[in-house]
Write a protein that holds these residues in place. Structure first.
Motif, PDB file in Angstrom:
ATOM      1  N   SER A 240     -10.229  79.224  72.421  1.00  0.00           N
ATOM      2  CA  SER A 240     -11.128  78.174  71.926  1.00  0.00           C
ATOM      3  C   SER A 240     -12.419  78.775  71.371  1.00  0.00           C
ATOM      4  O   SER A 240     -12.981  78.253  70.407  1.00  0.00           O
ATOM      5  N   GLU A 241     -12.895  79.884  71.947  1.00  0.00           N
ATOM      6  CA  GLU A 241     -14.089  80.542  71.421  1.00  0.00           C
ATOM      7  C   GLU A 241     -13.813  81.200  70.078  1.00  0.00           C
ATOM      8  O   GLU A 241     -14.686  81.215  69.198  1.00  0.00           O
ATOM      9  N   ARG A 242     -12.626  81.751  69.903  1.00  0.00           N
ATOM     10  CA  ARG A 242     -12.285  82.356  68.615  1.00  0.00           C
ATOM     11  C   ARG A 242     -12.142  81.303  67.525  1.00  0.00           C
ATOM     12  O   ARG A 242     -12.639  81.467  66.418  1.00  0.00           O
ATOM     13  N   VAL A 243     -11.448  80.225  67.862  1.00  0.00           N
ATOM     14  CA  VAL A 243     -11.137  79.215  66.854  1.00  0.00           C
ATOM     15  C   VAL A 243     -12.362  78.383  66.502  1.00  0.00           C
ATOM     16  O   VAL A 243     -12.571  78.006  65.346  1.00  0.00           O
ATOM     17  N   GLN A 244     -13.197  78.064  67.520  1.00  0.00           N
ATOM     18  CA  GLN A 244     -14.385  77.237  67.328  1.00  0.00           C
ATOM     19  C   GLN A 244     -14.024  75.886  66.716  1.00  0.00           C
ATOM     20  O   GLN A 244     -14.578  75.458  65.701  1.00  0.00           O
ATOM     21  N   ASN A 245     -13.076  75.235  67.369  1.00  0.00           N
ATOM     22  CA  ASN A 245     -12.625  73.920  66.943  1.00  0.00           C
ATOM     23  C   ASN A 245     -12.759  72.961  68.117  1.00  0.00           C
ATOM     24  O   ASN A 245     -12.377  73.288  69.247  1.00  0.00           O
ATOM     25  N   ARG A 246     -13.284  71.772  67.864  1.00  0.00           N
ATOM     26  CA  ARG A 246     -13.533  70.830  68.960  1.00  0.00           C
ATOM     27  C   ARG A 246     -12.246  70.326  69.584  1.00  0.00           C
ATOM     28  O   ARG A 246     -12.173  70.121  70.799  1.00  0.00           O
ATOM     29  N   ASP A 247     -11.227  70.115  68.767  1.00  0.00           N
ATOM     30  CA  ASP A 247      -9.949  69.667  69.321  1.00  0.00           C
ATOM     31  C   ASP A 247      -9.339  70.727  70.233  1.00  0.00           C
ATOM     32  O   ASP A 247      -8.792  70.411  71.303  1.00  0.00           O
ATOM     33  N   MET A 248      -9.450  71.993  69.822  1.00  0.00           N
ATOM     34  CA  MET A 248      -8.933  73.058  70.668  1.00  0.00           C
ATOM     35  C   MET A 248      -9.755  73.210  71.933  1.00  0.00           C
ATOM     36  O   MET A 248      -9.208  73.492  73.012  1.00  0.00           O
ATOM     37  N   THR A 249     -11.060  73.001  71.845  1.00  0.00           N
ATOM     38  CA  THR A 249     -11.905  73.039  73.046  1.00  0.00           C
ATOM     39  C   THR A 249     -11.522  71.927  74.004  1.00  0.00           C
ATOM     40  O   THR A 249     -11.457  72.132  75.231  1.00  0.00           O
ATOM     41  N   LEU A 250     -11.263  70.730  73.466  1.00  0.00           N
ATOM     42  CA  LEU A 250     -10.813  69.618  74.308  1.00  0.00           C
ATOM     43  C   LEU A 250      -9.483  69.942  74.965  1.00  0.00           C
ATOM     44  O   LEU A 250      -9.291  69.683  76.174  1.00  0.00           O
ATOM     45  N   THR A 251      -8.568  70.511  74.209  1.00  0.00           N
ATOM     46  CA  THR A 251      -7.258  70.860  74.764  1.00  0.00           C
ATOM     47  C   THR A 251      -7.388  71.908  75.866  1.00  0.00           C
ATOM     48  O   THR A 251      -6.781  71.790  76.935  1.00  0.00           O
TER      49      THR A 251
END
Length: 365
Positions: A240-251
């Motif tokens: 999630s830190e690499r991608v920096q996407n809110r949906d991935m952070t939620l997942t």
């Protein structure tokens, strides 16, 4: 490099016989061109796998668990890196000391650019992008100064300096959009796999093996971290830190909580997939509805620039004897003091209007 310098000396010396003032812009342009070519030669074809592998392993070198497997893996990676250096070693940076100062400056936009370059899989450094932007701006400015178009030289230099950064942002944005479009289907696939009896790690391996980039690449990195002994929760956090996407952070947050307190991972993945799919649908509808406003802002911002070049081309040579050129009142500050001020005010107004329109039509979901 010595041969390149000798060639440049051989090109520059004959130019000096025409006078320093006439040959100086061309000489500076050739020097900047040589620097750009050397920068490209030192950057293109660089092996990025070594640096990416060592960056991933650097976070786990100081761990206290699984020392023997890590030592073996690190020794193997070091041996592979030696072979890779002997086959095709990347040349040193063009200005290593300046690059070190730039990378240690802590500027926010350089850190953001480094994350964007890593995300899109580029082997360029932020300092190299900065050098390229400066060289392009100087080259465009010298070309238009040689043509005695000073205001155009300033605008071209600004556009040339901003172009490499905008290009990196464009590729990073395209990568993020592809990742967002694949995330809902990936979570649904993992939900079906876990409901069929697969473990969570087996579901991740299936996505890495059968998925499409960039999703498969990110899950491959996460699987490699898990094989090195990193807990799945930490691997999800790193992803999630690499991608920096809110949906991935939620997942990642939902999965970490489910692993700690217990819960049906299959149902959680299915619920998150439906939520993300609905958000993607709404985001697409908003993008369609706001396209007219975005195009209006772009056209209104570019229209004065096109009109300037068209009028300058059409009215060239139409002035009579003793009459100033048609565009002279805008740039001749001695006879028309308000001309350059109006140009500067017009450019500032265009940029401000474009930013206001983009702010209005940009709706965050």
């Amino acid at each position: 490099m010595f041969g390149l310098g000798a060639s440049m000396v051989g090109l520059i010396l004959p130019l000096l016989q025409f006078g320093l003032r006439e040959s100086l812009p061309l000489v500076l342009g050739l020097c900047l061109l040589a620097m750009t070519v050397a920068l490209l030669r030192s950057s293109l074809g660089a092996p990025s796998s070594q640096r990416q592998a060592m960056n991933r392993l650097r976070n786990y070198i100081d761990r206290d668990e699984n020392l023997s497997p890590l030592d073996r893996i690190l020794d193997r990676a070091e041996a592979d890196s030696r072979k890779q250096r002997t086959r095709g070693r990347r040349k040193d940076d063009l200005l290593p000391h300046l690059s070190r100062l730039v990378e240690q400056s802590g500027l926010k936009f350089l850190n953001t650019m480094a994350a964007d370059l890593t995300r899109i899989g580029s082997n360029w450094r932020p300092s190299e992008i900065l050098y390229g932007a400066m060289a392009m701006a100087a080259l465009l400015a010298l070309v238009f100064i040689a043509l005695r178009l000073y205001v155009v030289a300033v605008m071209a230099a600004a556009a040339g300096f901003a172009a490499p950064f905008m290009l990196v942002k464009f590729f990073a944005k395209r990568w993020t959009v592809r990742f967002e479009n694949q995330l809902a289907d990936t979570l649904l696939l993992m939900s079906n796999a876990t409901a069929a009896g697969y473990g969570f790690q087996q579901a991740m391996e299936m996505v890495a093996r059968e998925g499409m980039p960039p999703m498969s690449e990110e899950f491959s990195k996460m699987n490699q971290e898990v094989r090195l002994g990193v807990p799945i929760a930490d691997a999800l956090t790193h992803m999630s830190e690499r991608v920096q996407n809110r949906d991935m952070t939620l997942t990642a947050t939902a999965l970490i909580i489910a692993m700690e307190v217990g819960g049906a991972i299959s149902e959680i993945l299915r619920t998150i997939s439906e939520t993300i799919r609905e958000r993607v649908r709404i985001r697409g509808e908003i993008a369609v509805l706001s396209t007219q406003g975005k195009m209006t802002g772009a056209i209104l911002s570019a229209l004065p620039i096109f009109l300037f070049f068209i009028l300058n081309f059409v009215t060239r040579g139409t002035a009579g004897p003793g009459e100033p050129p048609y565009m002279d009142p805008l740039f001749n500050g001695k006879e028309y003091p308000w001309g350059p001020r109006m140009v500067v005010f017009g450019i500032f107004s265009q940029i401000t209007g474009y930013l206001i329109i983009q702010k209005i039509v940009s709706i965050d979901i």
